[in-house]
Motif scaffolding. Structure first.
Motif, mmCIF file in Angstrom:
data_model
loop_
_atom_site.group_PDB
_atom_site.id
_atom_site.type_symbol
_atom_site.label_atom_id
_atom_site.label_comp_id
_atom_site.label_asym_id
_atom_site.label_seq_id
_atom_site.Cartn_x
_atom_site.Cartn_y
_atom_site.Cartn_z
ATOM 1 N N SER A 129 -5.026 9.042 12.195
ATOM 2 C CA SER A 129 -4.182 8.271 11.264
ATOM 3 C C SER A 129 -4.284 6.785 11.608
ATOM 4 N N ARG B 236 -4.317 5.231 -4.258
ATOM 5 C CA ARG B 236 -4.079 6.616 -3.870
ATOM 6 C C ARG B 236 -2.744 7.108 -4.409
ATOM 7 N N ASN C 94 9.750 13.840 5.138
ATOM 8 C CA ASN C 94 8.997 12.594 5.275
ATOM 9 C C ASN C 94 9.847 11.371 4.911
ATOM 10 N N ASN D 119 2.949 11.380 11.684
ATOM 11 C CA ASN D 119 2.626 12.436 10.708
ATOM 12 C C ASN D 119 2.826 13.828 11.318
ATOM 13 N N GLN E 282 1.563 3.597 -3.297
ATOM 14 C CA GLN E 282 1.093 4.985 -3.289
ATOM 15 C C GLN E 282 2.240 5.949 -3.549
ATOM 16 N N LYS F 214 7.379 3.273 9.304
ATOM 17 C CA LYS F 214 7.409 4.707 9.628
ATOM 18 C C LYS F 214 8.211 4.867 10.925
ATOM 19 N N ARG G 43 0.844 -1.208 0.000
ATOM 20 C CA ARG G 43 0.000 0.000 0.000
ATOM 21 C C ARG G 43 0.879 1.258 0.000
ATOM 22 N N ASN H 11 -3.234 4.101 10.237
ATOM 23 C CA ASN H 11 -2.125 3.179 9.939
ATOM 24 C C ASN H 11 -0.853 3.438 10.745
ATOM 25 N N SER I 132 -2.010 13.783 -2.274
ATOM 26 C CA SER I 132 -2.974 14.871 -2.483
ATOM 27 C C SER I 132 -2.343 16.083 -3.176
HETATM 28 N N1 FAQ Z 1 -2.338 12.199 0.038
HETATM 29 O O1 FAQ Z 1 -3.061 6.363 8.348
HETATM 30 P P1 FAQ Z 1 -2.409 7.379 7.475
HETATM 31 C C1 FAQ Z 1 6.953 13.446 -3.531
HETATM 32 C C2 FAQ Z 1 -4.040 8.488 3.108
HETATM 33 S S1 FAQ Z 1 6.343 11.896 -3.172
HETATM 34 C C3 FAQ Z 1 -3.142 11.148 -0.247
HETATM 35 O O2 FAQ Z 1 -1.642 8.453 8.133
HETATM 36 P P2 FAQ Z 1 0.016 6.236 6.342
HETATM 37 C C4 FAQ Z 1 8.100 13.536 -4.488
HETATM 38 C C5 FAQ Z 1 -3.259 7.238 3.465
HETATM 39 O O3 FAQ Z 1 -2.703 6.660 2.304
HETATM 40 C C6 FAQ Z 1 4.934 12.213 -2.130
HETATM 41 N N2 FAQ Z 1 -3.487 10.223 0.676
HETATM 42 O O4 FAQ Z 1 -1.543 6.622 6.353
HETATM 43 C C7 FAQ Z 1 7.846 14.561 -5.515
HETATM 44 C C8 FAQ Z 1 -4.330 6.401 4.111
HETATM 45 O O5 FAQ Z 1 -5.167 5.867 3.103
HETATM 46 P P3 FAQ Z 1 -5.430 4.281 2.903
HETATM 47 C C9 FAQ Z 1 4.388 10.955 -1.617
HETATM 48 C C10 FAQ Z 1 -2.984 10.373 1.905
HETATM 49 O O6 FAQ Z 1 0.292 5.474 5.122
HETATM 50 C C11 FAQ Z 1 8.021 15.900 -5.256
HETATM 51 C C12 FAQ Z 1 -5.174 7.446 4.835
HETATM 52 O O7 FAQ Z 1 -4.920 8.680 4.209
HETATM 53 N N3 FAQ Z 1 5.178 10.501 -0.505
HETATM 54 O O8 FAQ Z 1 6.427 14.356 -3.041
HETATM 55 C C13 FAQ Z 1 -2.131 11.419 2.259
HETATM 56 O O9 FAQ Z 1 0.426 5.655 7.641
HETATM 57 C C14 FAQ Z 1 7.782 16.859 -6.235
HETATM 58 C C15 FAQ Z 1 -4.848 7.527 6.318
HETATM 59 O O10 FAQ Z 1 -3.518 8.055 6.534
HETATM 60 C C16 FAQ Z 1 4.992 9.274 0.028
HETATM 61 O O11 FAQ Z 1 4.166 8.503 -0.412
HETATM 62 C C17 FAQ Z 1 -1.812 12.359 1.271
HETATM 63 N N4 FAQ Z 1 -1.010 13.413 1.508
HETATM 64 O O12 FAQ Z 1 0.755 7.660 6.239
HETATM 65 C C18 FAQ Z 1 7.449 14.165 -6.791
HETATM 66 C C19 FAQ Z 1 5.918 8.932 1.171
HETATM 67 N N5 FAQ Z 1 -1.804 11.289 3.563
HETATM 68 O O13 FAQ Z 1 -4.250 3.755 2.140
HETATM 69 C C20 FAQ Z 1 7.186 15.132 -7.778
HETATM 70 C C21 FAQ Z 1 5.643 7.575 1.740
HETATM 71 C C22 FAQ Z 1 -2.443 10.183 4.008
HETATM 72 O O14 FAQ Z 1 -5.504 3.685 4.265
HETATM 73 C C23 FAQ Z 1 7.363 16.480 -7.488
HETATM 74 N N6 FAQ Z 1 4.380 7.502 2.429
HETATM 75 N N7 FAQ Z 1 -3.158 9.652 3.029
HETATM 76 O O15 FAQ Z 1 -6.676 4.210 2.098
HETATM 77 C C24 FAQ Z 1 4.186 7.837 3.727
HETATM 78 O O16 FAQ Z 1 5.100 8.284 4.418
HETATM 79 C C25 FAQ Z 1 2.833 7.591 4.326
HETATM 80 O O17 FAQ Z 1 2.131 6.709 3.482
HETATM 81 C C26 FAQ Z 1 1.983 8.892 4.559
HETATM 82 C C27 FAQ Z 1 0.605 8.473 5.091
HETATM 83 C C28 FAQ Z 1 2.670 9.771 5.612
HETATM 84 C C29 FAQ Z 1 1.797 9.671 3.266
#
Ligand code: FAQ
Length: 336
Positions: free
Chosen positions: A223, A124, A153, A239, A58, A235, A54, A225, A127
């Motif tokens: 949150s 997903r 992050n 957050n 994402q 993690k 997941r 997860n 955002s």
């Molecule tokens: N947008 O329980 P939590 C970048 C969802 S890459 C959409 O806190 P988790 C590079 C979440 O999936 C940016 N959805 O979840 C770049 C969960 O939904 P689900 C991406 C969001 O996973 C720069 C629900 O809300 N980075 O920027 C968002 O423990 C410039 C509940 O949330 C990553 O993916 C959101 N903002 O923590 C490229 C980093 N936030 O699946 C081009 C890795 C939360 O249960 C140009 N990911 N949700 O249906 C992470 O660190 C974590 O997955 C979080 C969310 C912190 C994003």
């Protein structure tokens, strides 16, 4: 071929239909407790595998969709130098998507399935990439704020417990640093340019500040997860902790830029040793997640069109690979 149509890859132990063994679970728990790495061939709880698929999926989708807001400016960059830097940055993002899809594949899902989920709107992505980029200053704001937030992050993810994810993140983070610096530099030039350029930079920062804070996800209390992901050491920080770190890092940089962050409640709190900041509009965040952000439809439509237009390339590559493998098999047969 889709995951459902084929057996799990040999490298990935499957527990389908089998109860988790106490011994394997104990070994997994001990490895996590000792800061060890879990590798693709190791036993892992099914929920750990699903959580990783997941999050990594994402993350990969975010990188690929994240190419669009900036891709919008490649043909209109103000100079050859800016154009080549922007092209390099967008190419890096494609590369990050590829490392991450590959890391997810080690968990037993294939890229076709993930791509299908993205295009169908069931997966997903961040955002932040559902906001438009109407001016050149948006390239600066994305680099400074969005890549800045991504670094906060993602640096801790270099220590994630799953080996392939953690290793992919090391290179990604190095490249994100360059991305953040180039964004800062675009804004610095604009904010020290003409009045109109400074106003353009300020307008972009006004639009990107709050969505950047939303990138870190819902508040810890909402949150679902976080607790389990932190227990598994996927993690490393919550957050809200990472969001605070980003605010603390960014405020002094805004002063160097001579730009204002659009939050009247932003002020240093001596007791906490952190900046206080205003309430985030979580209604807007939820709307974007439900597919009702300013650009959700456009982003998916563009991704689907690119996928459809690339069908002939995938077919040609598959035909070439099949031909190569037939040739290798024939050569092997002749030699034996
Ligand atoms: N947008 O329980 P939590 C970048 C969802 S890459 C959409 O806190 P988790 C590079 C979440 O999936 C940016 N959805 O979840 C770049 C969960 O939904 P689900 C991406 C969001 O996973 C720069 C629900 O809300 N980075 O920027 C968002 O423990 C410039 C509940 O949330 C990553 O993916 C959101 N903002 O923590 C490229 C980093 N936030 O699946 C081009 C890795 C939360 O249960 C140009 N990911 N949700 O249906 C992470 O660190 C974590 O997955 C979080 C969310 C912190 C994003």
């Amino acid at each position: 071929m889709h995951t459902a149509d084929r057996p799990a890859p040999a490298a990935v132990p499957t527990q389908h239909g089998q109860p988790d063994t106490t011994e394997a679970q104990a070994e997994f728990d001990a490895r996590i407790a000792a800061e060890g790495r879990i590798e693709p061939r190791d036993w892992m709880p099914e929920a750990y595998r699903k959580t990783l698929i997941r999050q990594i999926g994402q993350h990969a989708h975010s990188e690929i969709i994240g190419m669009q807001p900036e891709g919008n400016w490649i043909t209109r960059a103000p100079s050859l130098k800016r154009k080549s830097i922007l092209m390099a940055k967008v190419q890096d993002e494609a590369g990050h998507g590829l490392y991450l899809y590959s890391a997810a594949e080690t968990l037993g899902i294939d890229r076709d399935t993930m791509t299908e989920q993205l295009i169908e709107g069931t997966a997903r992505y961040s955002s932040i990439f559902n906001y438009p980029t109407p001016t050149w200053a948006d390239m600066g704001a994305i680099g400074w704020l969005v890549d800045g937030a991504a670094i906060c992050n993602q640096v801790p993810l270099c220590r994630a417990s799953y080996g392939p994810y953690a290793r992919a993140m090391v290179r990604i983070c190095k490249e994100e640093s360059f991305h953040q610096r180039q964004g800062f530099e675009i804004l610095y030039e604009l904010s020290h340019g003409t009045e109109a350029q400074k106003a353009m930079a300020q307008d972009a920062v006004d639009r990107w500040w709050w969505p950047s804070l939303m990138m870190f996800g819902p508040p810890d209390a909402d949150s679902p997860n976080s607790a389990q992901s932190m227990a598994w050491k996927i993690k490393r920080f919550s957050n809200d902790e990472l969001r605070q770190r980003f605010v603390d890092m960014t405020v002094p940089q805004s002063e160097v830029l001579g730009l204002t962050l659009p939050d009247p409640d932003l002020k240093w709190n001596e007791d906490r040793g952190h900046y206080d900041f205003g309430e985030i509009d979580w209604t807007e965040f939820k709307e974007v997640l439900k597919g009702r952000g300013p650009c959700n439809h456009l982003r998916i439509a563009n991704r689907k069109a690119a996928h459809d237009n690339g069908a002939w390339v995938r077919e040609a590559a598959s035909a070439y690979a099949a031909k190569q493998s037939r040739r290798t098999a024939d050569a092997y047969q002749e030699a034996s």
